[in-house]
Motif scaffolding. Sequence first.
Motif, PDB file in Angstrom:
ATOM      1  N   VAL A   1      30.756  -1.881  25.707  1.00 18.08           N
ATOM      2  CA  VAL A   1      31.572  -1.683  26.785  1.00 18.08           C
ATOM      3  C   VAL A   1      31.065  -1.043  27.789  1.00 18.08           C
ATOM      4  N   PRO A   2      30.885  -1.842  29.134  1.00 25.45           N
ATOM      5  CA  PRO A   2      30.337  -1.094  30.133  1.00 25.45           C
ATOM      6  C   PRO A   2      31.476  -0.104  30.653  1.00 25.45           C
ATOM      7  N   LEU A   3      31.051   1.301  30.792  1.00 25.57           N
ATOM      8  CA  LEU A   3      32.085   2.149  31.494  1.00 25.57           C
ATOM      9  C   LEU A   3      31.977   2.103  32.953  1.00 25.57           C
ATOM     10  N   ASP A   4      32.263   0.886  33.544  1.00 24.68           N
ATOM     11  CA  ASP A   4      32.181   0.632  35.219  1.00 24.68           C
ATOM     12  C   ASP A   4      33.552   1.446  35.800  1.00 24.68           C
ATOM     13  N   VAL A   5      33.453   2.830  35.732  1.00 21.21           N
ATOM     14  CA  VAL A   5      34.257   3.787  36.169  1.00 21.21           C
ATOM     15  C   VAL A   5      33.752   4.794  36.990  1.00 21.21           C
TER      16      VAL A   5
ATOM     17  N   TYR B   1      28.534   1.827  24.337  1.00 17.31           N
ATOM     18  CA  TYR B   1      28.853   1.808  25.856  1.00 17.31           C
ATOM     19  C   TYR B   1      27.599   1.769  26.650  1.00 17.31           C
ATOM     20  N   LYS B   2      27.931   1.048  27.677  1.00 14.35           N
ATOM     21  CA  LYS B   2      26.953   1.098  28.706  1.00 14.35           C
ATOM     22  C   LYS B   2      27.362   1.921  29.850  1.00 14.35           C
ATOM     23  N   VAL B   3      26.490   2.751  30.343  1.00 13.44           N
ATOM     24  CA  VAL B   3      26.616   3.433  31.331  1.00 13.44           C
ATOM     25  C   VAL B   3      25.566   3.230  32.446  1.00 13.44           C
TER      26      VAL B   3
ATOM     27  N   LEU C   1      17.277 -10.918  38.405  1.00  9.77           N
ATOM     28  CA  LEU C   1      18.682 -10.697  38.554  1.00  9.77           C
ATOM     29  C   LEU C   1      19.622 -11.910  38.703  1.00  9.77           C
ATOM     30  N   THR C   2      20.749 -12.103  37.946  1.00 10.39           N
ATOM     31  CA  THR C   2      21.575 -13.296  37.981  1.00 10.39           C
ATOM     32  C   THR C   2      22.203 -13.720  39.648  1.00 10.39           C
ATOM     33  N   SER C   3      22.132 -12.311  40.387  1.00  9.82           N
ATOM     34  CA  SER C   3      22.561 -12.716  41.641  1.00  9.82           C
ATOM     35  C   SER C   3      21.548 -13.466  42.658  1.00  9.82           C
TER      36      SER C   3
ATOM     37  N   THR D   1      23.539 -10.018  26.306  1.00  6.49           N
ATOM     38  CA  THR D   1      23.979 -10.873  27.202  1.00  6.49           C
ATOM     39  C   THR D   1      25.512 -10.343  27.901  1.00  6.49           C
ATOM     40  N   PRO D   2      25.498 -10.037  29.316  1.00  7.10           N
ATOM     41  CA  PRO D   2      26.497  -9.974  30.003  1.00  7.10           C
ATOM     42  C   PRO D   2      27.317 -11.433  30.320  1.00  7.10           C
ATOM     43  N   GLY D   3      28.316 -11.359  30.974  1.00 11.68           N
ATOM     44  CA  GLY D   3      28.798 -12.666  31.631  1.00 11.68           C
ATOM     45  C   GLY D   3      29.630 -13.451  30.493  1.00 11.68           C
ATOM     46  N   ILE D   4      30.388 -12.393  29.748  1.00 10.04           N
ATOM     47  CA  ILE D   4      31.154 -12.885  28.516  1.00 10.04           C
ATOM     48  C   ILE D   4      32.539 -13.165  28.803  1.00 10.04           C
ATOM     49  N   ARG D   5      33.202 -14.224  28.760  1.00 11.71           N
ATOM     50  CA  ARG D   5      34.737 -14.426  28.901  1.00 11.71           C
ATOM     51  C   ARG D   5      35.173 -15.076  27.619  1.00 11.71           C
ATOM     52  N   PRO D   6      36.328 -14.555  27.026  1.00 12.91           N
ATOM     53  CA  PRO D   6      36.790 -15.437  26.026  1.00 12.91           C
ATOM     54  C   PRO D   6      37.470 -16.543  26.649  1.00 12.91           C
TER      55      PRO D   6
ATOM     56  N   ASP E   1      34.494 -12.457  39.213  1.00 16.42           N
ATOM     57  CA  ASP E   1      33.109 -12.539  39.986  1.00 16.42           C
ATOM     58  C   ASP E   1      32.198 -13.194  39.065  1.00 16.42           C
ATOM     59  N   GLN E   2      32.324 -13.475  37.992  1.00 19.68           N
ATOM     60  CA  GLN E   2      31.218 -13.907  37.087  1.00 19.68           C
ATOM     61  C   GLN E   2      31.328 -15.700  37.053  1.00 19.68           C
ATOM     62  N   SER E   3      30.335 -16.133  37.545  1.00 20.96           N
ATOM     63  CA  SER E   3      30.419 -17.755  37.534  1.00 20.96           C
ATOM     64  C   SER E   3      29.862 -18.681  36.292  1.00 20.96           C
TER      65      SER E   3
ATOM     66  N   LEU F   1      26.402  -8.096  22.924  1.00 16.09           N
ATOM     67  CA  LEU F   1      27.474  -8.832  24.166  1.00 16.09           C
ATOM     68  C   LEU F   1      27.996  -7.597  25.163  1.00 16.09           C
ATOM     69  N   VAL F   2      27.905  -7.770  26.241  1.00 13.71           N
ATOM     70  CA  VAL F   2      28.042  -6.626  27.261  1.00 13.71           C
ATOM     71  C   VAL F   2      29.370  -7.288  27.601  1.00 13.71           C
ATOM     72  N   ILE F   3      30.695  -6.781  27.457  1.00 14.86           N
ATOM     73  CA  ILE F   3      31.974  -7.174  27.718  1.00 14.86           C
ATOM     74  C   ILE F   3      32.714  -6.190  28.376  1.00 14.86           C
ATOM     75  N   GLY F   4      32.857  -6.467  29.731  1.00 12.88           N
ATOM     76  CA  GLY F   4      33.821  -5.418  30.567  1.00 12.88           C
ATOM     77  C   GLY F   4      35.398  -5.756  30.479  1.00 12.88           C
ATOM     78  N   ARG F   5      35.629  -6.378  31.723  1.00 14.34           N
ATOM     79  CA  ARG F   5      36.933  -6.489  32.022  1.00 14.34           C
ATOM     80  C   ARG F   5      37.880  -7.168  31.198  1.00 14.34           C
ATOM     81  N   PRO F   6      37.533  -8.174  30.437  1.00  9.07           N
ATOM     82  CA  PRO F   6      38.360  -8.682  29.325  1.00  9.07           C
ATOM     83  C   PRO F   6      38.782  -7.756  28.521  1.00  9.07           C
ATOM     84  N   ILE F   7      38.046  -6.580  28.241  1.00 11.35           N
ATOM     85  CA  ILE F   7      38.567  -5.498  27.465  1.00 11.35           C
ATOM     86  C   ILE F   7      39.321  -4.405  28.190  1.00 11.35           C
TER      87      ILE F   7
END
Length: 236
Positions: free
Chosen positions: A6-10, A30-32, A113-115, A173-178, A185-187, A203-209
């Motif tokens: 889980v990324p701690l994107d705070v 956790y990802k910092v 970078l995926t961007s 892998t990031p960019g995971i969505r159930p 913003d992930q495409s 699996l790095v899973i942020g906002r869905p969690i």
Amino acid sequence: MNKVIVPLDVPTSQEALALVDRLGDDSDFYKVGFELFTRAGPDVVRTLVDRGKRVFLDLKLHDIPNTVARAVAVASDLGVDLLTLHATGGPSMLEAAAEARAGGLRLLGVTVLTSLSPDEMGTIWDREIRSVRDDVGRLAIMSREAGIDGVVASALEASWIRGQVGQDFLIVTPGIRPAGADTGDQSRVATPADAVRAGADYLVIGRPITRATDPAAAFEAISSEIRSADTTLPSP
Ligand code: C5P
């Protein structure tokens, strides 16, 4: 074993640790990243480690070999589990980093970078980019040959990369969505089950969690989907 990071994107350690508390014992990785690390520094990493959590420090190092090696040694001392560095730092930088790691630290290469679009990559490297995937594969193999432990990659490329680098090389892998979740913003997204079937180790899973009404319940639902898809785990 838990495969969800889980990324701690705070922006603050208070918010980060409140989220960790809400998620409970089962969520132990956790990802910092830049934002939290720049604000809260190594203290937040130490606190997480003291609480028995594993830490993925996503600092995407890219510098001369000696400087990167010294940062890798410090991350090892902090008790970090995963640390990123740019594969484009080149073989000497990657080898110096691999040599400097200690304890349980494992290093992950960031390939492309995926961007970045092919056009932008062409501008950076002053050559025509026919296939971004070729560069991703080439940099993953170069990382492996330099002694790096794995790569960060889209789940959509995980099985192809696995075919290039073989087993015993981490794919995160990031960019995971159930299924049915907001993509934000992930495409280029994949479901947790698809990512695991494609060979992702973590699996790095942020906002869905983190944005769920009940983050612990969302974490558990995703973990259960992963367990059902994961043929490497013993059956329950
Ligand atoms: O909230 P979400 O699940 O999109 O978070 C994904 C995390 O993975 C974020 O911390 C983001 O910075 C990171 N990441 C990504 N795509 C990459 C590399 C990292 O989404 N290619």
